[in-house]
Design an enzyme around this catalytic site. Structure first.
Site, short mmCIF file in Angstrom:
data_model
loop_
_atom_site.label_atom_id
_atom_site.label_comp_id
_atom_site.label_asym_id
_atom_site.label_seq_id
_atom_site.Cartn_x
_atom_site.Cartn_y
_atom_site.Cartn_z
N CYS A 82 0.79 -1.23 0.00
CA CYS A 82 0.00 0.00 0.00
C CYS A 82 0.82 1.28 0.00
O CYS A 82 0.55 2.18 -0.80
CB CYS A 82 -1.00 0.00 1.15
SG CYS A 82 -0.29 -0.43 2.74
N HIS A 143 -2.08 6.75 4.87
CA HIS A 143 -0.91 5.87 5.03
C HIS A 143 0.34 6.37 4.31
O HIS A 143 1.14 5.59 3.80
CB HIS A 143 -1.23 4.44 4.58
CG HIS A 143 -0.39 3.41 5.28
ND1 HIS A 143 -0.47 2.06 5.03
CD2 HIS A 143 0.56 3.54 6.25
CE1 HIS A 143 0.36 1.40 5.79
NE2 HIS A 143 1.01 2.28 6.54
#
Length: 596
Positions: A82, A143
């Site tokens: 990710c 993130h």
């Protein structure tokens, strides 16, 4: 007489002004730039969606987007994890260029209290559109870091990267957020520190007993020193790791922490509500919404409305909830009359996590269809080939399918083009997709694609001009464990370096057009162009590396031209960087759900 003479002249003048004004309004409506709704699911496999071949999980709303728009069958993430994938998506450039690619074990950001992240000098598509007058919003997962040098500097925060509005998770949803689900963060290091603390504690207690009983003469200074080290070991283990739900599982609205730790059970409804509210609030002017779902990363949600409704347990229930969310977002756009002027894009950040399974819940990661590998497995197709759907009734023909290689990095130049941003930019690795999407071009501009595992060039695909073949070489592959398995089940996630990989010389070569599952490596006997393919790819690699600085292609994490944001010194927890509501370390608050 004077009044009657002037009155027709005045009437003509007023009529001309009104016509001019009406013409301006009409012109403004005609040139109004499109809205963008980008939806990204976390860890979803390409095989989880009906229109990509799944006939047991119900995804009618996602399938509807595909039937009303354009479906990409070879849509490729720039990384199988990710943090680097999202960095490349946001910037239109390989993550290595932003220092968001790892040379070692840790391949994603692990703590909100670390200093790593997407640097302020980077340019995102949100920043470019914001400069074009768009209202930009991010709802959901980020993130890509928060702070650099002190709590509250927010140097990596979405607000600093072009998002006017942010609501959601500055980190990600992970197992530590739900009690009893175990830990995803450096579990072996946690155990080692815990065992060390216990050993020092037992040693201290034993020596105290010896001293009290008189069996041995133990210096008081030895006991004091041992007490100090025992306390330090406990603090180093307990504070960063056992309090992870407080440190990492938080919700922010813009730069304010509004919930710490977060209540996971109600998270999907809150994210969906914020996304719909953003669309409604900005319906009268051009907007960009990046709706970054917390699904379908573990821990899986247990919404009673979907529990037990699918054929694939908790994971299937979550996928069908994702589909419902997509339907709600589509309806929010359509009900406001925005459909013909709004591009909706649906994708995943990378492939499904094959190793994520438990005896109680079964498979908790996604299905990657016929493609080999999955999340964190370098260049294997299952970890990087993801859904890609574009729906825009006012512009794109319904039901079109594009089989050419495309990339998540293509969103950046595509959005720039549609927002009429013609200003100079840095070197981009993505290309404008509109010619392919509109059927004005039949071939992709991606003759080559480079697939990284961390900061290491793992694989390259080549789509030769005038050929249907899509050749792909692997310079190394992750070592699956146990032997014969289809993933790294012993370590739960594959790594990109050292003893964790096997290098191939010559590299493994496949033709994805004939062998999309990468099951049968080509040889000089089976592929007449074998040497030509390897030679051409070697030249392409050299050309690609020439666009990087010498330091960026070095394996030394301390010599990067841009600071390595995933080095140990960047990712480890630092209390002075930890986002906090209240007075640190007493960080605790709950969101006021009455907020509108």
């Amino acid at each position: 007489m004077t009044f009657m003479y002037r009155s027709p002249l005045l009437a003509c003048l007023l009529l001309s002004l009104l016509q001019a004004a009406g013409s301006d309004v009409t012109g403004e409506e005609e040139v109004r730039r499109p809205n963008f709704v980008l939806v990204m699911v976390d860890d979803m496999g390409i095989g989880d969606v009906g229109c990509y071949g799944n006939d047991t999980i119900r995804t009618p709303n996602i399938d509807r987007l595909a039937s009303e728009g354009v479906k990409l069958t070879q849509h490729i993430s720039a990384a199988p994890l990710c943090t680097p994938s999202r960095a490349a998506f946001m910037t239109g450039r390989y993550a290595l260029r932003a220092g968001m690619a790892s040379t070692g074990r840790v391949q994603v950001l692990l703590f909100l209290g670390g200093s790593g992240g997407l640097q302020p000098s980077e340019t995102t598509f949100a920043k470019r559109l914001q400069q074009q007058g768009y209202t930009t919003g991010l709802v959901g997962k980020w993130h890509l870091g928060v702070n650099c040098e002190r709590r509250g500097d927010h140097c990596h925060h979405p607000n600093q990267h072009g998002f006017t509005y942010f609501y959601g998770l500055p980190f990600t949803l992970f197992n530590d957020c739900v009690p009893g689900n175990g830990s995803d963060v450096l579990a072996d290091l946690q155990h080692a520190l815990q065992n060390l603390a216990m050993l020092l504690g037992v040693g201290l207690l034993t020596l105290v007993c010896f001293r009290v009983s008189g069996l041995f003469e133990v210096s008081l200074w030895v006991l004091v020193a041992l007490f100090f080290f025992s306390t330090l070991a406990n603090a180093v283990w307990y504070i960063p790791f056992k309090l992870l739900p407080t440190w990492n599982c938080i919700i922010m609205r813009n730069q304010e922490v509004i919930e710490q730790p977060m209540t996971v059970e109600t998270l999907p409804q809150r994210l969906l509500g914020e996304a719909k509210l953003f669309i409604k609030r900005n319906a009268d002017h051009p907007f960009l919404l990046f709706f970054s779902l917390a699904h379908i990363h573990t821990p899986l949600f247990k919404n009673p409305a979907f529990a037990g409704k699918s054929q694939h347990g908790c994971y299937g229930d979550n996928m069908e909830e994702v589909d419902w969310i997509i339907g709600e977002i589509t309806e929010a756009v359509d009900s406001l009359g925005l459909a013909n002027n709004t591009l909706i894009y649906f994708t995943s950040d990378h492939g499904g996590h094959l190793e994520d399974a438990t005896a109680q819940l079964g498979q908790m990661g996604g299905w990657n269809s016929i493609y080999k590998g999955g999340k964190a497995m370098g260049g294997w197709e299952g970890g990087i080939r993801v859904p890609g759907i574009f729906r825009w009734p006012g512009r794109l023909a319904a039901g079109r399918v594009v089989d050419e290689p495309t990339s998540l990095m293509d969103l950046y130049p595509t959005l720039k083009y549609l927002a009429q941003d013609t200003q100079p930019d840095r070197h981009l690795d993505g290309y404008n997709l509109m010619p392919l999407l509109e059927g004005k071009a039949e071939r992709t501009e991606h003759e080559f694609m480079f697939h990284y595992c961390g900061s290491y060039l793992n694989a390259v695909r080549w789509h030769p001009p005038g050929s249907d073949s899509i050749f792909k070489v692997h310079f190394f592959t992750p070592n699956f464990s146990p032997p014969g398995a289809g993933g790294c089940y012993d370590t739960k996630i594959c790594l990109c370096h050292g003893e964790h990989v096997t290098h191939h010389d010559p590299p493994l070569l496949y033709d994805l057009f004939h062998d999309p599952s990468e099951s049968h490596p080509l040889t000089p006997d089976t592929e007449p162009r074998y040497s030509e393919v390897l030679d051409r790819i070697a030249k392409a690699v050299a050309e690609h590396r020439s666009t990087l600085t010498d330091k960026q292609v070095s394996d030394d994490p301390h010599s990067h031209g841009v600071p390595n944001q995933l080095a140990w010194e960047k990712i480890l927890w630092r209390p002075w960087l930890q986002p906090c509501c209240g007075t640190f370390p007493f960080c605790a608050c709950k969101e006021n759900t009455a907020h509108t």
